[in-house]
Design a protein around this motif. Structure first.
Motif, PDB file in Angstrom:
ATOM      1  N   PRO A  34      22.093 -21.952 -17.559  1.00 34.50           N
ATOM      2  CA  PRO A  34      21.681 -23.382 -17.223  1.00 34.50           C
ATOM      3  C   PRO A  34      21.826 -24.206 -18.442  1.00 34.50           C
ATOM      4  O   PRO A  34      21.214 -23.790 -19.383  1.00 34.50           O
ATOM      5  CB  PRO A  34      20.597 -23.408 -16.309  1.00 34.50           C
ATOM      6  N   ILE A  45      19.827 -26.962 -20.461  1.00 36.19           N
ATOM      7  CA  ILE A  45      18.513 -27.441 -20.368  1.00 36.19           C
ATOM      8  C   ILE A  45      18.215 -28.681 -21.269  1.00 36.19           C
ATOM      9  O   ILE A  45      19.286 -28.807 -22.033  1.00 36.19           O
ATOM     10  CB  ILE A  45      17.264 -26.339 -20.897  1.00 36.19           C
ATOM     11  N   PRO A  51       8.006 -25.432 -16.935  1.00 39.55           N
ATOM     12  CA  PRO A  51       9.114 -25.969 -16.082  1.00 39.55           C
ATOM     13  C   PRO A  51      10.542 -25.707 -16.925  1.00 39.55           C
ATOM     14  O   PRO A  51      11.531 -25.287 -16.352  1.00 39.55           O
ATOM     15  CB  PRO A  51       9.032 -27.412 -15.827  1.00 39.55           C
ATOM     16  N   ARG A  70      10.978 -21.835 -17.035  1.00 38.58           N
ATOM     17  CA  ARG A  70      11.190 -21.550 -15.589  1.00 38.58           C
ATOM     18  C   ARG A  70      12.472 -21.581 -15.068  1.00 38.58           C
ATOM     19  O   ARG A  70      13.040 -20.968 -14.370  1.00 38.58           O
ATOM     20  CB  ARG A  70      10.256 -21.917 -14.892  1.00 38.58           C
ATOM     21  N   SER A  71      13.235 -22.830 -15.849  1.00 40.29           N
ATOM     22  CA  SER A  71      14.603 -23.118 -15.380  1.00 40.29           C
ATOM     23  C   SER A  71      15.651 -22.345 -16.050  1.00 40.29           C
ATOM     24  O   SER A  71      16.802 -22.652 -15.606  1.00 40.29           O
ATOM     25  CB  SER A  71      14.909 -24.555 -15.873  1.00 40.29           C
TER      26      SER A  71
END
Length: 93
Positions: A37, A39, A56, A59-60
């Protein structure tokens, strides 16, 4: 720790890329895939307090596990629990 985390992540990406490059992606078996992903910024050590993703942002990120070792026995599960967390922004992987 940040540099080590980046090294492990880069090695994981290279491993996944090399596994696809060896057979040209033409295998009839389903290949594992990984979505890395985007970020908003580079992670910091504080994002992984206590060796776990604790914010967060952390955790992403994509969690990668299930590594195999090379020594002492090639292809065996890693003898130590190993996890890598991957993400990217405009300047960092």
């Amino acid at each position: 720790m940040g540099a080590r985390l980046l090294q492990v992540g880069a090695l994981g990406v290279l491993f996944l890329w090399s596994a696809t490059a060896v057979d040209g992606g033409q295998s009839s078996e389903a290949r594992p895939s990984l979505h890395i992903p985007r970020i908003e910024k580079a992670p910091s050590l504080e994002d992984f307090a206590s060796m776990e993703p604790s914010t967060p942002l952390a955790r992403s990120m994509a969690r990668v596990e299930g590594f195999r070792q090379w020594r002492p026995r090639d292809g065996q599960p890693a003898s130590q629990r190993t996890e890598a967390y991957l993400g990217y922004d405009d300047s960092n992987l």
